[in-house]
Design a protein around this motif. Structure first.
Motif, PDB file in Angstrom:
ATOM      1  N   MET A  48       1.010  -0.991   0.072  1.00  0.00           N
ATOM      2  CA  MET A  48      -0.022  -0.099  -0.042  1.00  0.00           C
ATOM      3  C   MET A  48       0.758   1.257  -0.002  1.00  0.00           C
ATOM      4  SD  MET A  48      -3.113  -1.092  -0.013  1.00  0.00           S
ATOM      5  CE  MET A  48      -4.070   0.260   0.372  1.00  0.00           C
ATOM      6  N   GLY A  49       0.307   2.316  -0.608  1.00  0.00           N
ATOM      7  CA  GLY A  49       0.977   3.468  -0.753  1.00  0.00           C
ATOM      8  C   GLY A  49       0.333   4.718  -0.548  1.00  0.00           C
ATOM      9  N   TRP A  50       0.944   5.827  -0.251  1.00  0.00           N
ATOM     10  CA  TRP A  50       0.318   7.464  -0.188  1.00  0.00           C
ATOM     11  C   TRP A  50       1.061   8.112  -1.175  1.00  0.00           C
ATOM     12  CZ3 TRP A  50      -3.923   8.673   2.340  1.00  0.00           C
ATOM     13  CH2 TRP A  50      -4.404   7.831   3.453  1.00  0.00           C
ATOM     14  N   PHE A  51       0.416   8.708  -2.074  1.00  0.00           N
ATOM     15  CA  PHE A  51       0.781   9.630  -2.976  1.00  0.00           C
ATOM     16  C   PHE A  51       0.026  11.026  -2.732  1.00  0.00           C
ATOM     17  CE2 PHE A  51       3.008   7.158  -6.306  1.00  0.00           C
ATOM     18  CZ  PHE A  51       2.680   5.806  -6.053  1.00  0.00           C
TER      19      PHE A  51
ATOM     20  N   ARG B  28       1.421  13.887  -9.879  1.00  0.00           N
ATOM     21  CA  ARG B  28       1.332  13.053  -8.783  1.00  0.00           C
ATOM     22  C   ARG B  28       2.555  12.371  -8.319  1.00  0.00           C
ATOM     23  NH1 ARG B  28      -4.205   9.176  -8.220  1.00  0.00           N
ATOM     24  NH2 ARG B  28      -4.754  11.308  -8.933  1.00  0.00           N
ATOM     25  N   GLU B  29       2.735  12.354  -7.065  1.00  0.00           N
ATOM     26  CA  GLU B  29       4.206  12.079  -6.674  1.00  0.00           C
ATOM     27  C   GLU B  29       3.978  11.045  -5.290  1.00  0.00           C
ATOM     28  OE1 GLU B  29       6.858  15.113  -5.155  1.00  0.00           O
ATOM     29  OE2 GLU B  29       5.449  15.607  -3.531  1.00  0.00           O
ATOM     30  N   PHE B  30       4.954  10.004  -5.168  1.00  0.00           N
ATOM     31  CA  PHE B  30       5.087   9.221  -4.234  1.00  0.00           C
ATOM     32  C   PHE B  30       5.486   9.644  -2.881  1.00  0.00           C
ATOM     33  CE2 PHE B  30       5.705   4.965  -2.164  1.00  0.00           C
ATOM     34  CZ  PHE B  30       6.918   4.938  -1.384  1.00  0.00           C
ATOM     35  N   VAL B  31       4.751   9.373  -1.894  1.00  0.00           N
ATOM     36  CA  VAL B  31       5.047   9.872  -0.713  1.00  0.00           C
ATOM     37  C   VAL B  31       5.711   8.784   0.345  1.00  0.00           C
ATOM     38  CG1 VAL B  31       3.979  11.035   1.491  1.00  0.00           C
ATOM     39  CG2 VAL B  31       3.235  11.566  -0.702  1.00  0.00           C
TER      40      VAL B  31
ATOM     41  N   TYR C  94      -3.314  10.529  -1.831  1.00  0.00           N
ATOM     42  CA  TYR C  94      -4.364   9.422  -2.301  1.00  0.00           C
ATOM     43  C   TYR C  94      -3.749   8.325  -1.876  1.00  0.00           C
ATOM     44  CZ  TYR C  94      -6.076  12.695  -6.220  1.00  0.00           C
ATOM     45  OH  TYR C  94      -6.558  13.682  -6.617  1.00  0.00           O
ATOM     46  N   CYS C  95      -4.482   7.278  -1.619  1.00  0.00           N
ATOM     47  CA  CYS C  95      -4.346   6.259  -1.087  1.00  0.00           C
ATOM     48  C   CYS C  95      -4.174   5.243  -2.212  1.00  0.00           C
ATOM     49  CB  CYS C  95      -5.396   5.565  -0.137  1.00  0.00           C
ATOM     50  SG  CYS C  95      -5.118   3.906   0.336  1.00  0.00           S
ATOM     51  N   ASN C  96      -3.245   4.223  -2.325  1.00  0.00           N
ATOM     52  CA  ASN C  96      -3.005   3.219  -3.437  1.00  0.00           C
ATOM     53  C   ASN C  96      -2.730   1.939  -3.127  1.00  0.00           C
ATOM     54  OD1 ASN C  96      -0.687   2.265  -5.511  1.00  0.00           O
ATOM     55  ND2 ASN C  96      -2.265   3.020  -6.513  1.00  0.00           N
TER      56      ASN C  96
ATOM     57  N   TYR D  65      -5.378   0.939  -8.525  1.00  0.00           N
ATOM     58  CA  TYR D  65      -6.582   1.128  -7.486  1.00  0.00           C
ATOM     59  C   TYR D  65      -6.286   2.497  -6.499  1.00  0.00           C
ATOM     60  CZ  TYR D  65      -6.836  -3.958  -8.332  1.00  0.00           C
ATOM     61  OH  TYR D  65      -7.221  -5.191  -9.143  1.00  0.00           O
ATOM     62  N   TRP D  66      -7.076   3.234  -6.794  1.00  0.00           N
ATOM     63  CA  TRP D  66      -6.874   4.402  -6.116  1.00  0.00           C
ATOM     64  C   TRP D  66      -8.215   5.066  -5.343  1.00  0.00           C
ATOM     65  CZ3 TRP D  66      -2.036   6.835  -6.389  1.00  0.00           C
ATOM     66  CH2 TRP D  66      -1.243   6.446  -7.458  1.00  0.00           C
ATOM     67  N   GLY D  67      -7.796   5.711  -4.255  1.00  0.00           N
ATOM     68  CA  GLY D  67      -8.996   6.379  -3.578  1.00  0.00           C
ATOM     69  C   GLY D  67      -9.401   7.507  -4.429  1.00  0.00           C
TER      70      GLY D  67
END
Length: 122
Positions: free
Chosen positions: A34-37, A45-48, A95-97, A111-113
């Motif tokens: 899981m990741g946050w962007f 959009r960038e990776f956090v 965004y959650c991914n 898969y995005w919120g």
């Protein structure tokens, strides 16, 4: 299939803290990393931050290392982003991914919120 819903955004002064949450539906949540962007106006959009399905490995963008902490609770189908020492440049839609890790790098899957707004005032 995974459906994602973020919450916890808001307006905060510089130096403050926020905690974002992402709740997933779908029986395969624990199979994914899981990741946050984030995406600021006029920027890509960038990776956090990202976290493996087991929670045993995490990675962060250099801009947030030491300030943000990602975690997950597979029993609750939830992921979190604790954001401390916030700066005006952290202002963005977050965004959650759901994704995968390969060779230590996080790769988002489709898969995005819907996103949650974080605004940091100076």
């Amino acid at each position: 299939q995974v459906q994602l819903v973020e919450s916890g955004g808001g307006l905060v002064q510089a130096g403050g803290s926020l905690r974002l949450s992402c709740v997933a539906s779908g029986r395969t949540f624990s199979s994914y990393a899981m990741g946050w962007f984030r995406q600021a106006p006029g920027k890509e959009r960038e990776f956090v931050a990202g976290i493996r399905w087991s929670g045993g490995y995490t990675s962060y963008a250099d801009s947030v290392k030491g300030r943000f902490t990602i975690s997950r609770d597979n029993a609750k189908n939830a992921m979190y982003l604790q954001m401390n020492s916030l700066k005006p440049e952290d202002t963005a839609v977050y965004y959650c991914n759901a994704g995968v890790y390969s060779s230590g790098n996080y790769y988002p899957q489709d898969y995005w919120g819907q996103g949650t707004q974080v605004t940091v005032s100076s």
